[in-house]
Structure formats: C-alpha cells, structure tokens
Design an enzyme around this catalytic site. Structure first.
Site, PDB file in Angstrom:
ATOM      1  N   ASP A 229       0.823  -1.202   0.000  1.00 51.79           N
ATOM      2  CA  ASP A 229       0.000   0.000   0.000  1.00 51.79           C
ATOM      3  C   ASP A 229       0.867   1.267   0.000  1.00 51.79           C
ATOM      4  OD1 ASP A 229      -2.744   1.098   0.399  1.00 51.79           O
ATOM      5  OD2 ASP A 229      -1.896   1.877   2.253  1.00 51.79           O
ATOM      6  N   GLU A 279      14.619 -14.796   0.439  1.00 49.87           N
ATOM      7  CA  GLU A 279      15.002 -15.919   1.311  1.00 49.87           C
ATOM      8  C   GLU A 279      14.032 -17.076   1.097  1.00 49.87           C
ATOM      9  OE1 GLU A 279      14.689 -14.407   5.289  1.00 49.87           O
ATOM     10  OE2 GLU A 279      16.231 -12.878   4.937  1.00 49.87           O
TER      11      GLU A 279
HETATM   12  C1  GLC Z   1      -4.303   3.087  -0.695  1.00 43.44           C
HETATM   13  C2  GLC Z   1      -5.502   2.184  -0.562  1.00 43.44           C
HETATM   14  C3  GLC Z   1      -6.648   2.997  -0.067  1.00 43.44           C
HETATM   15  C4  GLC Z   1      -6.302   3.561   1.283  1.00 43.44           C
HETATM   16  C5  GLC Z   1      -5.002   4.352   1.232  1.00 43.44           C
HETATM   17  C6  GLC Z   1      -4.467   4.602   2.600  1.00 43.44           C
HETATM   18  O1  GLC Z   1      -4.459   4.039  -1.670  1.00 43.44           O
HETATM   19  O2  GLC Z   1      -5.752   1.539  -1.777  1.00 43.44           O
HETATM   20  O3  GLC Z   1      -7.829   2.258   0.000  1.00 43.44           O
HETATM   21  O4  GLC Z   1      -7.312   4.410   1.720  1.00 43.44           O
HETATM   22  O5  GLC Z   1      -3.998   3.641   0.553  1.00 43.44           O
HETATM   23  O6  GLC Z   1      -3.968   3.438   3.187  1.00 43.44           O
END
Ligand code: GLC
Length: 561
Positions: A229, A279
């Site tokens: 993310d 790993e």
């Molecule tokens: C990314 C995710 C989204 C989230 C954001 C903060 O863009 O896809 O859904 O709100 O990160 O974590």
C-alpha cells in the site's frame, strides 16, 4: 463429503500450487501472466450471518474462483483495525480482525487456495498504522522527545507573527484537510491520510526491523507475497518544507522526489524487503505506486518490486488512440526492464468501470454521484464498453488484476445515501465527494434470499438492481458477463500467456487492434461506426452473435485460419 471429492464432483481439476512449483515451466514467475482477483474481504462473502464478509466466506467461494480461472487472490487488509479507513488503519499486523475470523481460518484458507492452484497476496500497509496500534498508543502516553514518539513524525507546531500556533507546515491529507493533528501536550503528528492513520518514521531502525519481521510472519504462514500500500510514500523530507501542490486519492505524484512522495530514500527500504522475500521460494510483491512513467522503472529494478500496478488505463478516455498510447506507455518500459505490465480497470478505490464507462466523457466520476444529473448515466453503454475493455486487457501481455464483482458486470452503487457512507473521503470532503463505498457494496451471489446470498444484513446496503447481477443468474448462462470472463480466462491461458510480445495492427480509425506472437488478435471497435469482421477464426466476442460485423463498442479475439 471431503473437500477434494466435492471439488472433483464440481469438475474442478486444477494443479495445486505445490505441484506447480515442482514444474519449473509454470512456476517461473506465475505473476507475469497471471490473473489476480482482488477480494475486498469485508464485502465478499459472509459465512456467519453478521453482515460482514469473512475468511470462511472466502473459503466457501474458492471453488467459484478456481472455476472462473484465476491464478491468485489479493486480499485487502484483514487485520484488527477500528476500520476508520476500511482496514488500511492497521492495529496489529500479525492478527486477523475478529469480524473476519482467526489466524487459523487464514491458514486453512491459504492451504485450500494452494490446493486449488491459487496464490494468496496479503495487503501490507507500511506507510502508516492505526491510532489503535500499540506503538501509537504508547507514543500518546509518552512525552515529547521520547523514544515512543520517535517511531512517528511528532513535532512542534508553527507560530505565526501574531503568536497563533498552527500545524508544522501546510501539508494536506490525501483525504482532505491538514495532514497534521495536534495532541494534548501541544505537539502535532503527521498523517498523510486520515488522523486515525499516523505515518511511521521510516528512518527509525525499529520500524524497519518490525516490517521485515511482519513480512516473515506472513511468508512463514504460506502467503505468496504482498500488495504494498502507498508504495510511493514511506520516506519524507525531514525538514518538512511547505508545499505548493496537493495530491488527492488516486492521482499520481508526478513530481519525483516530492517532499513526501516518491523519494529516493524509499528504495533502500524496498531492497530490504526484497531481500526477505528472496530468502523464500517463489514469492512476489506488487507496488501500489502512484508515480510518473519516468519514475516507475526505479521501483521495478531487479532487487526491488516484482511488479507495480499501472493505473493509467483506468484513467484513459474511451478512445482507440488514447488506449493505444496508454497501453504502449505501460508496455514498452516494462518490456525494456524485463518486467511484466499490469492491467487494472477497477479496484476498491475507484468507481466501478461499468458505471464509469457509462458516463459522458466530460463528466468526472469522482464528483458525478454528488452533482449528477442521474440521467447522464447510460448503463447499457457502460456495460457494453466494459465487455470490450475486458477483451482488450485480458488479451494483453502481462498480469491482469480483477476486482471482485467485475466478472459479474457489477455497477457502482453511486446512489448510496450520505448517512450510510463510511469512507473517510466522504467524511472529509465537505459534501463534495461521496468517496469509495459505492464500489465496496457486498457481492450478490443469488437473486433471492437475504442480502442476495451474501450472508446476514449487508454492512453496506445493496440496491434492488443487484438481483439481476447475482452470480447464480450468470453462471453457465450464454452471453452473461460471468461467461465472458470465464471464457476469456480459459482462452487467455491457451493462447495468450506464452509470450510477452505485442504488435499493433492498423485497423482504421476508432479501432484498436493488436496481435500476439501466436498470431492471435484482439480487435476492438471503440469508434461510432460498424466495421467488417476481420478475417480469422472467432475465439470470443464481447457480445454474442457477432459474425459479419463489429458494431460500435464491440470486440473480438481471433486466430489465423
Ligand atoms: C491506498 C488504498 C486505499 C487507502 C489508502 C491509505 O491508496 O488503496 O484504500 O485508503 O492507501 O492506506
């Protein structure tokens, strides 16, 4: 019946991940050509009737997914969380949210998926945690300057000429409002997203070590990799300079080495993670990196990410030239790097594409659910185009990421009333955007029954029109969305995955056409006029019954005769 007998009765004959690993050919980089299905766990399938999707619900649908023909699943965050950003506010990276099940359920799900030949990608959220995470709770208890605060970005506010104190700088949260929140003792902490999502300080060795350990935790449990993310976040300019721009959710940080996006220092962190993955056998990680085309190759260096989402096509206008140049801008650099392209039409952050494609070109899908007019939406056109887009993307070299319900042609629930909305984007937009809940509404599995077979009373209300899209109305039905996807995935495995070559064909104005090394072609008429059906044996058409002509907004896969 034992699970295997049940699967055999359903005609599911798939090679287990274990067997695939034994055979080098298909093991080699499954993700380069794979189809990865995104499960928004909260809204996928509810096994215990509490109205929230869960891991056992997902387990019950694994045969459905195997039958559809996918190769992997990416599961949105399933960790304990106050769910103030749908779980992207993680309170404990080594456990499962009680509404979704237990670690034992997760283990069983991974094992069963592997038996069905399906890989599992876990969502890693490293830029920020939840304000319920033990580290942040300890930071709030501790004094300014303490080691507990050093894992986050705590700092003093700025003092104006008239003596008023404000946030340390003018950085904005992606969800709107200031990126800083003040705590009781006067210090401020940074959150590029919601205040409930404090940013971690990635210069801190404990943060680095903790995440290496979290990666091992899930890899040891059998996870095949991670979707990472906000991969363009992590590193910050520690001088915290004021900024002149503001990036909203899902738009690229086009400026390299921005004060808090796409900074050079983040690559060192990625290399540490890659070393951990290496790993293990056969694991991968895919970056959610909203960066410029020039920057993206850095994320795909051999010791960094295996692949990165490309969202450009998701933003492209419905136009053959626009699609061609966007596809080329993703495909060419990936090819030059020996990386695989990725194709995405929808995910949990954007309006579902059947609805997006039904809006007039000059309409913004972010604001239209608020501004209307409702009759600007042409549902039939949107669905017709979504079928074309499926054939365009599933025929391309690289990995395809599908979002749950896309195989049912599910529309956006753009009409959700304000009082049910849960997304911080809606909460913080001051009435200008309804946010992302409309694409996160629970899946309809059956036309009848409570919550269309999802489970208990759905946590986000489903509209009546969902009945028509239910899986049981589509499975095995000629011409349904589900049949189109299932056929497309089967033909893709047979004809489209053996090579990474893409050759453009000139098929006239408004027509997008390409061939693959096998000679198989995709021809999509995105223009207003019908064109004659190109020569060749028809493998699949976007709508049934096309023989002599390709009308406006239809597509075909052909092989040479
Ligand atoms: C990314 C995710 C989204 C989230 C954001 C903060 O863009 O896809 O859904 O709100 O990160 O974590």
């Amino acid at each position: 019946l034992a699970r295997h007998e049940r699967w055999a009765q359903e005609g599911l004959t798939r090679r287990s991940v274990h067997n695939q690993r034994d055979s080098r050919v298909s093991t080699l980089d499954w993700w380069r050509t794979g189809t990865i299905y995104q499960v928004y766990i909260r809204s996928f399938a509810d096994s215990n009737g509490d109205g929230t999707g869960d891991i056992n619900g997902l387990r019950s649908k694994l045969p459905y997914l195997a039958d559809l023909g996918i190769d992997g699943i990416w599961i949105n965050p399933w960790y304990p969380s106050p769910l103030l950003d749908g779980g992207y506010d993680v309170a404990d990276y080594r456990d499962i949210h009680p509404s979704y099940g237990t670690l034992e359920d997760a283990d069983a799900m991974i094992e069963e998926a592997h038996e069905l030949g399906i890989r599992i990608l876990v969502d890693l959220v490293p830029n920020h945690c939840s304000w319920d995470h033990v580290w942040f709770k300890a930071a709030l208890q501790a004094a300014p300057g303490s080691p507990e605060r050093a894992r986050f970005h705590f700092t003093e506010g700025s003092v104006a000429d008239d003596g008023t104190v404000g946030p340390p700088n003018n950085w904005k949260s992606v969800f709107g409002g200031s990126a800083w929140t003040q705590v009781d003792d006067g210090q401020w902490y940074l959150h590029l997203f919601d205040p409930s999502q404090p940013d971690l300080d990635w210069t801190h060795p404990e943060v680095r070590e903790e995440f290496r350990s979290i990666l091992r935790f899930w890899l040891d449990r059998g996870a095949d990799g991670f979707r990472v993310d906000v991969a363009h976040g992590l590193a910050k300019d520690m001088d915290f300079p004021d900024l002149s721009d503001h990036v909203q959710i899902l738009s690229s940080a086009k400026q390299p080495n921005h004060a808090h996006w796409d900074r050079d220092e983040l690559h060192e962190i990625v290399r540490e993670w890659r070393a951990v993955l290496d790993e293990y056998d056969d694991r991968m990680m895919v970056a959610e990196a909203w960066v410029s085309e020039e920057s993206l190759p850095k994320y795909l260096r051999p010791d960094e990410y295996h692949q990165s989402f490309s969202f450009d096509l998701l933003m492209a206008a419905w136009d053959a030239d626009a699609y061609r140049s966007t596809i080329a801008s993703v495909y060419e650099p990936a090819k030059a790097l020996g990386a695989a392209s990725t194709w995405v039409l929808s995910n949990h952050d954007v309006m579902r594409h059947t609805t997006r494609f039904g809006l007039p070109a000059d309409e913004s899908w972010r604001t239209w659910p608020v501004t209307g007019p409702a009759d600007a939406l042409d549902t039939e056109l949107g669905e017709r185009r979504a079928r074309v887009a499926a054939l365009i993307t599933l025929g391309l070299p690289g990995a395809s990421y599908l979002y749950q319900g896309e195989e049912l042609g599910l529309p956006e629930v753009w009409e959700l009333p304000w009082d049910v909305l849960d997304d911080p984007v809606a909460r913080r937009s001051e009435g200008t955007q309804k946010g992302r809940d409309g694409c996160r509404v629970p899946i309809p599995w059956t036309a009848d029954g409570e919550s269309f077979g999802f489970g208990g009373p759905a946590w986000m209300p489903q509209p009546d029109r969902f009945a028509a899209y239910a899986a049981d109305q589509q499975i095995g039905v000629d011409g349904s969305f589900h049949s189109l996807y299932k056929d497309a995935l089967r033909i893709r495995r047979e004809h489209f995955v053996d090579d990474a070559e893409l050759t453009w064909i000139d098929a006239g104005d408004g027509v997008l056409a390409y061939s693959r090394a096998s000679g198989v072609r995709c021809v999509a008429n995105m223009g207003a006029e019908s064109v004659p059906m190109p020569a060749g044996e028809i493998l699949l058409t976007s709508i049934p019954g096309l023989t002599d002509e390709l009308p406006s907004d239809t597509a075909v896969w052909l092989r040479p005769t």
